[in-house]
Write a protein that holds these residues in place. Structure first.
Motif, PDB file in Angstrom:
ATOM      1  N   ALA A  73      -6.146 -32.042  32.592  1.00 23.94           N
ATOM      2  CA  ALA A  73      -5.221 -32.763  33.459  1.00 23.94           C
ATOM      3  C   ALA A  73      -3.951 -31.941  33.578  1.00 23.94           C
ATOM      4  O   ALA A  73      -3.477 -31.372  32.607  1.00 23.94           O
ATOM      5  CB  ALA A  73      -4.897 -34.127  32.856  1.00 23.94           C
ATOM      6  N   SER A  97      -4.159 -31.961  28.311  1.00 25.24           N
ATOM      7  CA  SER A  97      -3.106 -31.870  29.306  1.00 25.24           C
ATOM      8  C   SER A  97      -2.452 -30.510  29.184  1.00 25.24           C
ATOM      9  O   SER A  97      -2.203 -30.034  28.073  1.00 25.24           O
ATOM     10  CB  SER A  97      -2.066 -32.968  29.095  1.00 25.24           C
ATOM     11  OG  SER A  97      -0.898 -32.650  29.821  1.00 25.24           O
ATOM     12  N   HIS A 102      -0.401 -37.485  30.504  1.00 29.82           N
ATOM     13  CA  HIS A 102      -1.175 -38.098  31.582  1.00 29.82           C
ATOM     14  C   HIS A 102      -2.042 -39.202  30.997  1.00 29.82           C
ATOM     15  O   HIS A 102      -2.003 -39.469  29.804  1.00 29.82           O
ATOM     16  CB  HIS A 102      -2.063 -37.059  32.266  1.00 29.82           C
ATOM     17  CG  HIS A 102      -1.315 -35.994  32.997  1.00 29.82           C
ATOM     18  ND1 HIS A 102      -0.703 -36.205  34.197  1.00 29.82           N
ATOM     19  CD2 HIS A 102      -1.059 -34.698  32.679  1.00 29.82           C
ATOM     20  CE1 HIS A 102      -0.108 -35.095  34.610  1.00 29.82           C
ATOM     21  NE2 HIS A 102      -0.305 -34.154  33.696  1.00 29.82           N
ATOM     22  N   ILE A 104      -6.152 -41.228  31.761  1.00 31.44           N
ATOM     23  CA  ILE A 104      -7.344 -41.266  32.616  1.00 31.44           C
ATOM     24  C   ILE A 104      -7.991 -42.621  32.480  1.00 31.44           C
ATOM     25  O   ILE A 104      -8.098 -43.164  31.379  1.00 31.44           O
ATOM     26  CB  ILE A 104      -8.347 -40.143  32.285  1.00 31.44           C
ATOM     27  CG1 ILE A 104      -9.506 -40.191  33.277  1.00 31.44           C
ATOM     28  CG2 ILE A 104      -8.844 -40.239  30.852  1.00 31.44           C
ATOM     29  CD1 ILE A 104     -10.395 -38.975  33.252  1.00 31.44           C
ATOM     30  N   CYS A 137      -5.260 -41.070  37.209  1.00 32.37           N
ATOM     31  CA  CYS A 137      -4.251 -40.941  36.159  1.00 32.37           C
ATOM     32  C   CYS A 137      -3.491 -42.264  36.094  1.00 32.37           C
ATOM     33  O   CYS A 137      -3.006 -42.749  37.107  1.00 32.37           O
ATOM     34  CB  CYS A 137      -3.270 -39.814  36.461  1.00 32.37           C
ATOM     35  SG  CYS A 137      -1.898 -39.739  35.300  1.00 32.37           S
TER      36      CYS A 137
END
Lengths: 156, 624
Positions: A73, A97, A102, A104, A137
């Protein structure tokens, strides 16, 4: 101190409810096999593939119906952002990340976690139903947060 | 009023003499009277409430349908950041503080709060802190990191410029004022109750104030630590939240939520206190289960510190930690549920008068219960992981904070309006106000439950038409404008009633607590003679149960029963201004910061050596 009988009854009921809730929680945490993000997510966690790193994404077929995805991410997208797998596949995701915090969430599944820079996230899910699973996200990550998404296509 | 005034001898020559005016602009700027400060808190908080509301309306317009372009993505992010920050720190908390300020000394039979100048200092820090945070709008640097400011989005690499600093430093300025007033209220409640008023004879509102103040004292230091670390990261290149230097960014989340969850109770407990005063008055019955109500409040205060990680179930803390926090979260539902049943039982069998304050209080009980129920749903970790950062959460906390806190605060605004102004709010407009707000609120926020379960994440600028989220978003946007209309009706009612409202006379609601024994509005010295308390609902007991109307002198004997009113002071506003100047200095110029520190110290010294000042007032001629 004087307590009205109804009040005393009510206090007792509350305590009983508290105990029942407690037992229910203990049972559900230990016996139903519910998987919520676990403690093995440190960068130093054992049992990760050696190349599960934030540098390079990959999708690997371990055997029939068994996949591993190393997903990265970053602001503001996922890599890979489109995954095709056959119906009934079990997929283990490793999440990294490259910049900020972030998250998910794969819609319609139990996969939902923060993607923390410096740590590896791990989640496993079996896709029994064919169709498109959009993932997003869900931790606010700045200007392009709303465009940060991708999809998993489960072919029937 | 047959009062005699005498100037109190000033003990030493001061740098700035005590201000003399008792009317006009400067008398308000320099006031230390808790009633005036309460009014200023209320007016400022309502102003910021409108600002936050306008921000919310723009957010709702942008989300009306997919791919709208009302504002840019950047401005949208600024709007939701400032909406959250404004509503929590600049609207709901200060509006509660307004009630604390105005009512507590009156309810306790005190002349003022324990530290009148500190009280003014808190207000000015609130006002200046609010202006400081909002400065970002005018220099094109409004913060866009969310009201929770999760690391490491807040690090200088990802949010360069001044925007995040306005948020970070501004909240620290506000935090000082909040802490000071919390200490002030605790000392007031512990030390300044009327004779005979034991802790268990205090009004429930005083109890919730006490517990809220303790929560503030224990919760704010945690977030302050986090913000100081962030300040060092941002201004002096420290590495507390820098991943490249092996920092763990989850640290911020812990520091923030150890504050953030008690903060929820800081917002809701005063509201519960208000409702606990309004319901018995309009049901004409004593509050059901007073002692359980008090214990529940205390228990909520304790448990409030044991649940913070339920904001972090998707971090990956492991099943044991998650289970413990689930359990603690469920446990907190029990004292809260007990309170709801107590309120319902208070109404049971009462001779209820459906006036506007009661309508809002009933709205509170009902809406807060819905918010509480979705809260219990969140407490289960697996379910919470599904709802993490979806609109379901948005629906939940708006039910708690608007349906809960705001409705209760409006109940308080209607209930105590005659106390403050001597006039009643218009009842018919009040009902329209309630109905519009109630409908608008539910139409806005109930559909958000559906949106959340459909998977709509929070804080998104726009959404894909393919997700099928359009319909409920449109319903929600329409609802938000009905809600806004309700607030507009309140403002209209305020304006009309201030000018032409029916005169309240004394005790317009046939109320129960001490503050209603005073004329409306109360004289500057509050009680000419302090009532001796023998019952929980002292005023009611005197009116209907033949409780003895004993009283003691309000002043000290060596002043022949004169009441000492402290003099006004320039120093609270000056010192608050200097601290705020220091904030600007940190952002713009080191020299300014250093100068502001020196000026802050000087103003503290000026404050300390100001001398006693004030006047002695002899309210003997008053009929009491």
């Amino acid at each position: 101190m004087h307590i009205h009988p109804y009040e005393r009854l009510w206090i007792r009921l509350s305590v009983i409810m508290l105990i029942v809730f407690g037992i229910a929680i203990a049972l559900s945490s230990l016996t139903f096999g519910i998987e919520i993000p676990g403690a093995t997510r440190r960068a130093v966690a054992t049992g990760l593939p050696v190349d599960a790193t934030p540098e390079q994404s990959w999708i690997r077929e371990l055997g029939p119906g068994r996949y591993e995805v190393n997903m990265i991410a970053r602001m503001w997208g996922f890599d890979p952002n489109e995954i095709r797998i056959p119906k009934g596949s079990t997929v283990t995701f490793y999440l990294h990340s490259q910049d900020v915090l972030h998250g998910i969430k794969i819609r319609g599944t139990t996969v939902s976690m923060m993607v923390i820079p410096g740590q590896v996230g791990r989640a496993t899910y079996t896709f029994d139903e064919p169709g498109e699973y959009i993932f997003l996200c869900h931790e606010y990550c700045g200007l392009g947060h709303h465009v940060m998404s991708g999809k998993i296509i489960v072919e029937g | 009023m047959a009062t005699v005034q005498e100037s109190f001898p000033t003990q030493r020559a001061a740098i700035l003499p005590r201000p003399k005016s008792t009317t006009g602009f400067w008398s308000w700027v320099t006031t230390v009277d808790h009633k005036r400060i309460g009014i200023m808190y209320a007016v400022t908080a309502i102003f910021f409430f409108l600002v936050g509301g306008i921000e919310a309306l723009i957010i709702r317009l942008q989300l009306f349908s997919p791919d709208m372009n009302v504002v840019s993505a950047d401005v949208f992010n600024q709007l939701f950041t400032m909406h959250g920050t404004t509503m929590v720190f600049l609207a709901v908390m200060p509006l509660s503080a307004a009630f604390f300020n105005y009512l507590l000394p009156l309810m306790l039979g005190a002349r003022d709060v324990a530290f009148p100048r500190l009280n003014a200092f808190s207000y000015w820090l609130f006002l200046f802190g609010g202006i400081f945070i909002n400065t970002g709008w005018f220099v094109n640097a409004a913060p866009a990191v969310g009201w929770f400011g999760y690391a490491n989005l807040t690090s200088p690499a990802y949010t360069p410029g001044l925007a995040t600093d306005f948020w970070n430093i501004g909240l620290q300025i506000l935090g000082i004022g909040t802490l000071v007033s919390a200490f002030n209220f605790i000392v007031t409640i512990i030390n300044m109750r009327a004779p005979g008023m034991t802790l268990m004879k205090m009004p429930v509102f005083a109890w919730t104030t006490l517990v809220t103040s303790f929560l503030i004292i224990f919760a704010f230091p945690s977030v302050t630590v986090g913000m100081i670390l962030l300040t060092f990261d941002r201004l002096f290149n420290a590495n507390f939240f820098e991943v490249a230097a092996n920092a763990d960014v989850v640290l911020w989340q812990h520091l923030f939520w150890i504050f953030g969850h008690p903060e929820v109770y800081i917002l809701i407990l005063p509201a519960m206190g208000i409702v606990s005063e309004v319901l018995p008055t309009f049901a004409r019955k004593p509050l059901f289960g007073y002692s359980v109500m008090v214990f529940s409040t205390i228990l909520i205060g304790f448990l409030g510190f044991a649940v913070w990680s339920h904001h972090m179930f998707t971090v990956g803390m492991g099943p044991v930690v998650n289970s413990i926090f689930s359990l603690a979260t469920m446990a907190i539902a029990i004292p809260t549920g007990v309170k709801i049943f107590n309120w319902i039982s208070t109404l049971w069998g009462g001779s209820i008068r459906f006036k506007a304050p009661l309508l809002f209080a009933l709205g509170f009980v009902w809406m807060f219960m819905i918010g509480g129920l979705s809260g219990v749903m969140h407490s289960s970790a697996p379910s919470n992981a599904q709802q993490q950062d979806t609109y379901f959460v948005v629906a939940h906390f708006h039910y708690v904070l608007i349906g809960g806190a705001i409705f209760a605060l409006f109940a308080g605004l209607y209930y105590w309006f005659p106390k403050v102004t001597g006039r009643l709010m218009n009842e018919k407009i009040g009902v329209v106000n309630f109905v519009l707000m109630f409908i608008g609120f539910n139409v806005t926020f109930f559909p958000m439950h559906f949106l959340g379960l459909m998977g709509m994440p929070r804080r998104i600028y726009t959404y894909d038409p393919a997700l099928g989220l359009q319909f409920w978003n449109q319903v929600s946007t329409i609802g938000s404008f009905i809600l806004a209309a309700g607030v507009a009706v309140y403002l209209y009612n305020l304006a009309v009633s201030l000018k032409k409202g029916e005169l309240a006379g004394e005790d317009p609601w046939d109320a129960r607590t001490l503050e209603w024994m005073l004329p409306n509005p109360p004289p500057v010295y509050n009680f000419a003679r302090i009532p001796v308390v023998s019952a929980r609902d002292e005023f009611w007991a005197r009116k209907y149960e033949g409780a003895p109307a004993k009283e003691v002198a309000a002043g000290s004997e060596d002043e022949e029963d004169g009441i000492h009113l402290p003099g006004n002071s320039y120093f609270p506003i000056i010192m608050a201004g200097m601290i705020t100047l220091f904030g600007y200095g940190l952002l713009y110029s080191g020299a300014l910061a250093v100068a502001a520190i020196i000026l802050t110290i000087l103003s503290a010294m000026g404050w300390a050596f100001e001398g006693v000042g004030g006047t002695i007032i002899y309210p003997k001629g008053d009929a009491e």
